[in-house]
Each structure stands twice: as C-alpha cells, then as structure tokens.
Design a protein around this motif. Structure first.
Motif, PDB file in Angstrom:
ATOM      1  N   SER A  74     -14.895  11.190 -35.821  1.00  6.10           N
ATOM      2  CA  SER A  74     -14.172  12.463 -35.734  1.00  6.10           C
ATOM      3  C   SER A  74     -12.870  12.313 -36.502  1.00  6.10           C
ATOM      4  O   SER A  74     -12.323  11.215 -36.606  1.00  6.10           O
ATOM      5  CB  SER A  74     -13.894  12.846 -34.280  1.00  6.10           C
ATOM      6  OG  SER A  74     -13.050  11.881 -33.666  1.00  6.10           O
ATOM      7  N   ARG A  76      -8.987  14.081 -36.945  1.00  9.38           N
ATOM      8  CA  ARG A  76      -7.980  15.034 -36.482  1.00  9.38           C
ATOM      9  C   ARG A  76      -6.706  14.852 -37.305  1.00  9.38           C
ATOM     10  O   ARG A  76      -6.159  13.760 -37.371  1.00  9.38           O
ATOM     11  CB  ARG A  76      -7.660  14.852 -35.003  1.00  9.38           C
ATOM     12  CG  ARG A  76      -6.455  15.685 -34.532  1.00  9.38           C
ATOM     13  CD  ARG A  76      -6.227  15.597 -33.047  1.00  9.38           C
ATOM     14  NE  ARG A  76      -7.257  16.337 -32.316  1.00  9.38           N
ATOM     15  CZ  ARG A  76      -7.207  16.541 -30.996  1.00  9.38           C
ATOM     16  NH1 ARG A  76      -6.222  16.041 -30.277  1.00  9.38           N
ATOM     17  NH2 ARG A  76      -8.167  17.227 -30.394  1.00  9.38           N
ATOM     18  N   TYR A  87      -9.024  23.290 -37.223  1.00  7.56           N
ATOM     19  CA  TYR A  87      -8.621  24.004 -36.010  1.00  7.56           C
ATOM     20  C   TYR A  87      -7.118  23.880 -35.780  1.00  7.56           C
ATOM     21  O   TYR A  87      -6.448  23.030 -36.381  1.00  7.56           O
ATOM     22  CB  TYR A  87      -9.363  23.434 -34.794  1.00  7.56           C
ATOM     23  CG  TYR A  87     -10.824  23.791 -34.731  1.00  7.56           C
ATOM     24  CD1 TYR A  87     -11.255  25.041 -34.270  1.00  7.56           C
ATOM     25  CD2 TYR A  87     -11.795  22.862 -35.110  1.00  7.56           C
ATOM     26  CE1 TYR A  87     -12.603  25.354 -34.199  1.00  7.56           C
ATOM     27  CE2 TYR A  87     -13.147  23.162 -35.044  1.00  7.56           C
ATOM     28  CZ  TYR A  87     -13.539  24.411 -34.582  1.00  7.56           C
ATOM     29  OH  TYR A  87     -14.880  24.716 -34.517  1.00  7.56           O
ATOM     30  N   ASN A  89      -5.547  22.645 -33.374  1.00  9.99           N
ATOM     31  CA  ASN A  89      -5.155  21.331 -32.843  1.00  9.99           C
ATOM     32  C   ASN A  89      -5.305  20.218 -33.874  1.00  9.99           C
ATOM     33  O   ASN A  89      -5.051  19.048 -33.573  1.00  9.99           O
ATOM     34  CB  ASN A  89      -5.962  20.988 -31.592  1.00  9.99           C
ATOM     35  CG  ASN A  89      -7.442  20.772 -31.885  1.00  9.99           C
ATOM     36  OD1 ASN A  89      -7.923  21.016 -32.993  1.00  9.99           O
ATOM     37  ND2 ASN A  89      -8.179  20.318 -30.884  1.00  9.99           N
ATOM     38  N   ASP A  91      -8.183  19.341 -35.439  1.00 13.04           N
ATOM     39  CA  ASP A  91      -9.552  18.837 -35.586  1.00 13.04           C
ATOM     40  C   ASP A  91     -10.195  19.409 -36.852  1.00 13.04           C
ATOM     41  O   ASP A  91     -10.107  20.617 -37.119  1.00 13.04           O
ATOM     42  CB  ASP A  91     -10.413  19.223 -34.377  1.00 13.04           C
ATOM     43  CG  ASP A  91     -10.122  18.357 -33.167  1.00 13.04           C
ATOM     44  OD1 ASP A  91      -9.464  17.307 -33.328  1.00 13.04           O
ATOM     45  OD2 ASP A  91     -10.542  18.736 -32.055  1.00 13.04           O
ATOM     46  N   CYS A  93     -13.346  20.482 -39.124  1.00 11.23           N
ATOM     47  CA  CYS A  93     -14.713  20.978 -38.981  1.00 11.23           C
ATOM     48  C   CYS A  93     -15.374  20.936 -40.352  1.00 11.23           C
ATOM     49  O   CYS A  93     -15.025  21.715 -41.236  1.00 11.23           O
ATOM     50  CB  CYS A  93     -14.704  22.411 -38.437  1.00 11.23           C
ATOM     51  SG  CYS A  93     -16.355  23.087 -38.153  1.00 11.23           S
TER      52      CYS A  93
END
Length: 252
Positions: A74, A76, A87, A89, A91, A93
């Motif tokens: 992931s 971020r 996003y 926050n 994150d 995508c």
C-alpha cells in the motif's frame, strides 16, 4: 495476532532494496523507516521535468504485506498531493496496487492489477506516470478529477488545478531542503544511467520463493555485501546538499 512475514517475503524485499542501491532508478529515492524492518519504506518521488509537478518532492510510506509479493503493498502520501487518484488521507488508488481478484464493476482488466511479478520499481514508476496522466474514470478525489478535466479540456486556460499543484510543489521544496536533497529539474539530472558491476551475478527471480534461502549466506564468507547500507538509505537521482559539514550527518 499479527501474521509473521514469510521468509520468501523477507528474501524478496531484501533483494529489491539492495537492487535499488546497486541499480538506481530515476524519479525517486527510498529508505527504510526502521533499519530492522524491511516491510515499511519511506519513498520520495520527484516531479518529472516538463510537467506540472516539476521540482516537486512528494514523500510517501510504502507498507508491504507479510505474504509479499503475492499481495500488493500500500502507498500513502505524507506530502499533500491534489490529484484525482489520491484520497484526502493520502492513500493512493491505482490499479497496480489492487489485489488480483475478479471485479467487473471496477472496470479494470485483470492484467492491470497486482501480480507477483510486479515490484517496487514498477509500482513507483507507475506512480510517477500517474502524476502526469491521472485516471479520471474512477477517481479517488472527485473534486480534483473535475478540476483536472477542466484544466485539460481548456488546454491550460482554466488555471485552478494548475495553481494548486504549483503551490504544493513550492511547499514541498522546503521539505527537500530540510532533508538535504536537491530535486532534479532537468531531464539530464532526472534520468540516471547506471552501470552493472562487472562481477555482478544475475539474480534468479525464482529464488524469491525459496524459503530455505539464507539471506546472509555469501560465497566469500563475508556478510558485509549482503547487509543493508549503514544508514538504511538508498538515495536515487538526488544530490545531497553540501553544507560544509564533513561529519556525515548530513487509484478505486
């Protein structure tokens, strides 16, 4: 109860990390958040020259699952990035980070999703490409997507999206200075040409899944070449600022 990382995951990440040190890739730099933890990396992505993001220094955390590379990491962003595929926050995508499951509603082809042949290089290079070519069909940030399409369709006459990006780029330069990094601004500085060491032996990709592999095993009995760098960092495509101190301190 936390799932223990597989030895093949440790093996894969160890090889990838050392590979990024031996054969750097343009556009980003990496380091470990903790020298004892291969599963959490800090990356800094440099905005590509001749794009809105030129001169940008965008930091992010990459977390790897215990069964990597069978499951995707992931990403971020820590730096504020106004982008259709990021996003609020931070994150990210992007298809390449989505698990390889059948999801007809996503509009993604299976070949666009994660598979075990992907690696950190392919992920980060995909992120760099995404900066300049967002996916607006299934945006993580709808407002940014609408704003980007206005900017694109007006051929740059609508400046709202562009102005936000340029402000974020300017703000990110302060962090680059604090980190002692000069962000590449030209294609010549941005692109790295690396040379493979003459005595470097090819890496057998199938070794990634050999659970019996001893990471510290070395033909010459010297473990130094197989250890991570002393400070756990691999600076790629950057120049450290010489401050005169020789102490060395220097997508949904």
């Amino acid at each position: 109860m936390a799932v223990q990382p597989s030895s093949s995951a440790v093996r894969a990440l160890s090889l990838e990390y050392r590979g990024l040190q031996d054969e750097p890739v343009e556009g980003f730099c990496v380091k470990l958040l903790n020298e004892d933890n291969l599963f959490e990396w800090e990356v800094a992505i440099f905005g590509p020259p001749d794009t809105l993001y030129q001169g940008g220094y965008f930091k992010a955390h990459v977390k790897f699952p215990p069964d990597y590379p069978y499951s995707p990491p992931s990403v971020r962003f820590l730096t504020k990035v106004w982008h259709p595929n990021v996003y609020e926050n931070g994150d990210l995508c992007i298809s390449i980070l989505h698990p390889p499951v059948d999801d007809p509603q996503s509009g993604e082809l299976p070949c666009e999703r994660w598979n075990p042949t992907q690696n950190v290089r392919t992920v980060l290079l995909s992120v760099i490409s995404l900066l300049n070519e967002p996916n607006t069909y299934s945006p993580a940030n709808v407002d940014a997507s609408v704003m980007y399409r206005r900017w694109r369709d007006s051929k740059g006459k609508d400046k709202e999206y562009e102005n936000i990006i340029r402000k974020q780029v300017l703000s990110s330069r302060g962090e680059a200075e604090r980190d002692g990094v000069v962000v590449p601004l030209t294609q010549e500085d941005y692109c790295i040409k690396t040379k493979v060491k003459p005595d470097a032996e090819p890496v057998d990709m199938y070794d990634f899944y050999d659970d019996d592999y001893d990471i510290d095993d070395d033909d010459d009995g010297d473990d130094d070449d197989d250890e991570l760098s002393e400070n756990g960092e691999a600076w790629v495509g950057v120049t450290e600022i010489d401050d005169g101190d020789d102490s060395g301190n220097g997508e949904s």
